[in-house]
Design a protein around this motif. Structure first.
Motif, PDB file in Angstrom:
ATOM      1  N   ALA A   1      53.239  16.147 -85.948  1.00 21.31           N
ATOM      2  CA  ALA A   1      53.792  17.451 -86.528  1.00 21.31           C
ATOM      3  C   ALA A   1      53.069  17.691 -87.594  1.00 21.31           C
ATOM      4  N   LEU A   2      52.277  16.048 -88.381  1.00 18.37           N
ATOM      5  CA  LEU A   2      51.292  16.527 -88.945  1.00 18.37           C
ATOM      6  C   LEU A   2      50.352  17.211 -88.174  1.00 18.37           C
ATOM      7  N   LYS A   3      49.490  16.417 -86.636  1.00 17.73           N
ATOM      8  CA  LYS A   3      47.856  17.345 -86.673  1.00 17.73           C
ATOM      9  C   LYS A   3      47.993  18.671 -86.807  1.00 17.73           C
ATOM     10  N   ARG A   4      49.856  18.732 -85.932  1.00 13.41           N
ATOM     11  CA  ARG A   4      50.012  20.762 -86.331  1.00 13.41           C
ATOM     12  C   ARG A   4      50.334  21.228 -87.326  1.00 13.41           C
ATOM     13  N   ILE A   5      50.256  20.507 -88.147  1.00 12.84           N
ATOM     14  CA  ILE A   5      50.547  22.131 -89.755  1.00 12.84           C
ATOM     15  C   ILE A   5      48.826  22.010 -90.244  1.00 12.84           C
ATOM     16  N   GLN A   6      48.049  20.915 -89.729  1.00  6.93           N
ATOM     17  CA  GLN A   6      46.434  21.036 -90.155  1.00  6.93           C
ATOM     18  C   GLN A   6      45.978  22.481 -89.698  1.00  6.93           C
ATOM     19  N   VAL A   7      46.273  22.923 -88.669  1.00  5.69           N
ATOM     20  CA  VAL A   7      45.566  23.497 -87.610  1.00  5.69           C
ATOM     21  C   VAL A   7      46.557  25.258 -88.071  1.00  5.69           C
ATOM     22  N   THR A   8      47.786  24.792 -87.685  1.00  3.26           N
ATOM     23  CA  THR A   8      48.599  26.518 -88.481  1.00  3.26           C
ATOM     24  C   THR A   8      50.124  25.256 -89.468  1.00  3.26           C
ATOM     25  N   PRO A   9      49.648  26.126 -91.141  1.00  2.00           N
ATOM     26  CA  PRO A   9      50.585  25.806 -91.755  1.00  2.00           C
ATOM     27  C   PRO A   9      51.736  26.439 -91.679  1.00  2.00           C
ATOM     28  N   PRO A  10      52.677  25.765 -91.676  1.00  2.00           N
ATOM     29  CA  PRO A  10      54.287  26.808 -91.249  1.00  2.00           C
ATOM     30  C   PRO A  10      54.330  27.263 -92.687  1.00  2.00           C
ATOM     31  N   ASP A  11      55.205  28.366 -92.810  1.00  2.00           N
ATOM     32  CA  ASP A  11      55.952  28.862 -94.509  1.00  2.00           C
ATOM     33  C   ASP A  11      56.785  27.422 -94.812  1.00  2.00           C
ATOM     34  N   LEU A  12      57.844  27.194 -94.044  1.00  2.00           N
ATOM     35  CA  LEU A  12      59.592  25.095 -93.827  1.00  2.00           C
ATOM     36  C   LEU A  12      59.440  24.701 -92.694  1.00  2.00           C
ATOM     37  N   ILE A  13      59.683  23.669 -92.614  1.00  2.00           N
ATOM     38  CA  ILE A  13      60.029  22.389 -92.009  1.00  2.00           C
ATOM     39  C   ILE A  13      61.231  22.476 -92.099  1.00  2.00           C
ATOM     40  N   VAL A  14      61.621  22.203 -90.656  1.00  2.00           N
ATOM     41  CA  VAL A  14      62.859  21.647 -90.271  1.00  2.00           C
ATOM     42  C   VAL A  14      62.399  19.895 -90.322  1.00  2.00           C
ATOM     43  N   CYS A  15      62.721  18.612 -90.400  1.00  2.00           N
ATOM     44  CA  CYS A  15      62.089  17.474 -90.024  1.00  2.00           C
ATOM     45  C   CYS A  15      63.427  16.615 -89.887  1.00  2.00           C
ATOM     46  N   ASP A  16      64.019  15.490 -88.421  1.00  2.00           N
ATOM     47  CA  ASP A  16      64.575  14.641 -89.052  1.00  2.00           C
ATOM     48  C   ASP A  16      64.179  13.321 -89.718  1.00  2.00           C
ATOM     49  N   VAL A  17      65.074  12.751 -90.104  1.00  2.00           N
ATOM     50  CA  VAL A  17      64.431  11.510 -90.525  1.00  2.00           C
ATOM     51  C   VAL A  17      64.324  10.271 -89.244  1.00  2.00           C
ATOM     52  N   ILE A  18      65.196   9.703 -88.275  1.00  2.58           N
ATOM     53  CA  ILE A  18      65.138   9.165 -87.532  1.00  2.58           C
ATOM     54  C   ILE A  18      64.118   9.315 -86.150  1.00  2.58           C
ATOM     55  N   MET A  19      62.975   9.109 -85.780  1.00  2.00           N
ATOM     56  CA  MET A  19      62.364   9.119 -85.467  1.00  2.00           C
ATOM     57  C   MET A  19      60.929   8.283 -84.544  1.00  2.00           C
ATOM     58  N   PRO A  20      60.433   8.426 -83.133  1.00  2.00           N
ATOM     59  CA  PRO A  20      59.417   7.444 -83.382  1.00  2.00           C
ATOM     60  C   PRO A  20      58.225   7.371 -83.526  1.00  2.00           C
ATOM     61  N   GLU A  21      57.357   6.414 -84.138  1.00  2.00           N
ATOM     62  CA  GLU A  21      55.985   6.558 -84.037  1.00  2.00           C
ATOM     63  C   GLU A  21      55.838   7.061 -84.803  1.00  2.00           C
ATOM     64  N   MET A  22      56.246   7.924 -85.972  1.00  2.00           N
ATOM     65  CA  MET A  22      56.479   8.101 -87.507  1.00  2.00           C
ATOM     66  C   MET A  22      57.110   9.331 -87.643  1.00  2.00           C
ATOM     67  N   ASP A  23      58.599   8.297 -88.437  1.00  2.00           N
ATOM     68  CA  ASP A  23      59.457   8.729 -88.952  1.00  2.00           C
ATOM     69  C   ASP A  23      58.915  10.387 -89.981  1.00  2.00           C
ATOM     70  N   GLY A  24      60.411  10.681 -90.354  1.00  2.00           N
ATOM     71  CA  GLY A  24      59.867  11.791 -91.229  1.00  2.00           C
ATOM     72  C   GLY A  24      60.019  11.495 -92.276  1.00  2.00           C
ATOM     73  N   ARG A  25      60.697   9.822 -93.030  1.00  2.00           N
ATOM     74  CA  ARG A  25      60.485  10.155 -94.738  1.00  2.00           C
ATOM     75  C   ARG A  25      59.399   9.578 -94.667  1.00  2.00           C
ATOM     76  N   GLU A  26      58.297   8.884 -93.477  1.00  2.00           N
ATOM     77  CA  GLU A  26      56.975   8.470 -93.550  1.00  2.00           C
ATOM     78  C   GLU A  26      55.720   9.811 -93.653  1.00  2.00           C
ATOM     79  N   PHE A  27      56.257  10.746 -92.862  1.00  2.00           N
ATOM     80  CA  PHE A  27      55.910  12.340 -92.663  1.00  2.00           C
ATOM     81  C   PHE A  27      55.235  12.912 -94.021  1.00  2.00           C
TER      82      PHE A  27
END
Length: 239
Positions: free
Chosen positions: A41-67
């Protein structure tokens, strides 16, 4: 900006959520894309910033709170709604303090998510930076210092209970929104505590007394019959 021009990024590793939520939001008129973890998601928003993000908290690699932390550290102010299964009030408040604009518990009603999306977008367009990312907010004679966890009225420190302060903080960061007692109960107490909505009313009474606010002619907190409460005084970011 209409929904048709609103770009939403959904960040979740649950394919079932992505496969159901993307088409639903698109049917509601939004433009959607997805990422399966915070790093992507961090890579994606640097290319095309969205107007809003809906993000889960518990995820692999980088969770929602760290994101979220990395986003806010990078001074990215894109509004974020967190999807969480975390039940404790502490975790919810911490998520909001780290820069989330709102959160909604899984499982959730998709129409409730749409309502939250519209509400967050409205606030983000009215206030820059967003109220949820502001450390100090004022409303007339009221000043709320979120960093020091203090509130002042007419220059005097208010001696509020912890739950009353959390309630006040949520009200001033969600101005002019009708907030149900159930939603406020979830924010301040969490569903893990066995209390009913009268607990919300008691803390509202505490706040009104501290702010010298009259029920019949409110300047700050308005009662909406059969619905809940609304913070009606104009707010601004201070400091």
């Amino acid at each position: 900006m209409s929904e048709k021009n609103t770009h939403i990024l959904i960040v979740d590793d649950d394919k079932d959520i992505i496969n159901s939520l993307n088409p639903f939001l698109e049917r509601c008129g939004f433009e959607c894309e997805s990422a399966s973890n915070g790093a992507l998601a961090l890579k994606r928003i640097q290319v095309t910033p969205p107007d809003l993000i809906v993000c889960d908290v518990i995820m692999p690699e980088m969770d929602g709170r760290e994101f979220l932390r990395q986003m806010r550290t990078a001074k990215l102010t894109i509004p974020v709604i967190m999807l969480t299964q975390v039940g404790t009030t502490y975790e919810k408040i911490l998520t909001l303090e780290e820069g989330a604009d709102d959160y909604i518990n899984k499982p959730f009603d998709p129409m409730e998510l749409v309502a939250r999306i519209k509400s967050v977008l409205r606030r983000s367009r009215l206030y820059q930076p967003s109220l949820t990312n502001a450390w100090m907010i004022s409303a007339g004679d009221l000043i709320v210092n979120r960093q020091r966890r203090e509130a002042y009225y007419q220059g005097e420190l208010l001696h509020l209970t912890r739950r009353a302060f959390i309630l006040l903080e949520y009200l001033v960061t969600h101005p002019d929104e009708v907030l149900s007692r159930e939603r406020l109960l979830e924010i301040v107490w969490g569903w893990e505590n066995v209390v009913d909505t009268r607990a919300v009313d008691s803390r509202i009474v505490e706040l009104r007394k501290a702010l010298k606010d009259q029920t019949g002619e409110p300047r700050y907190i308005e009662t909406i019959p059969q619905q809940g409460y609304r913070f009606i005084h104009p707010v601004k970011i201070s400091g």
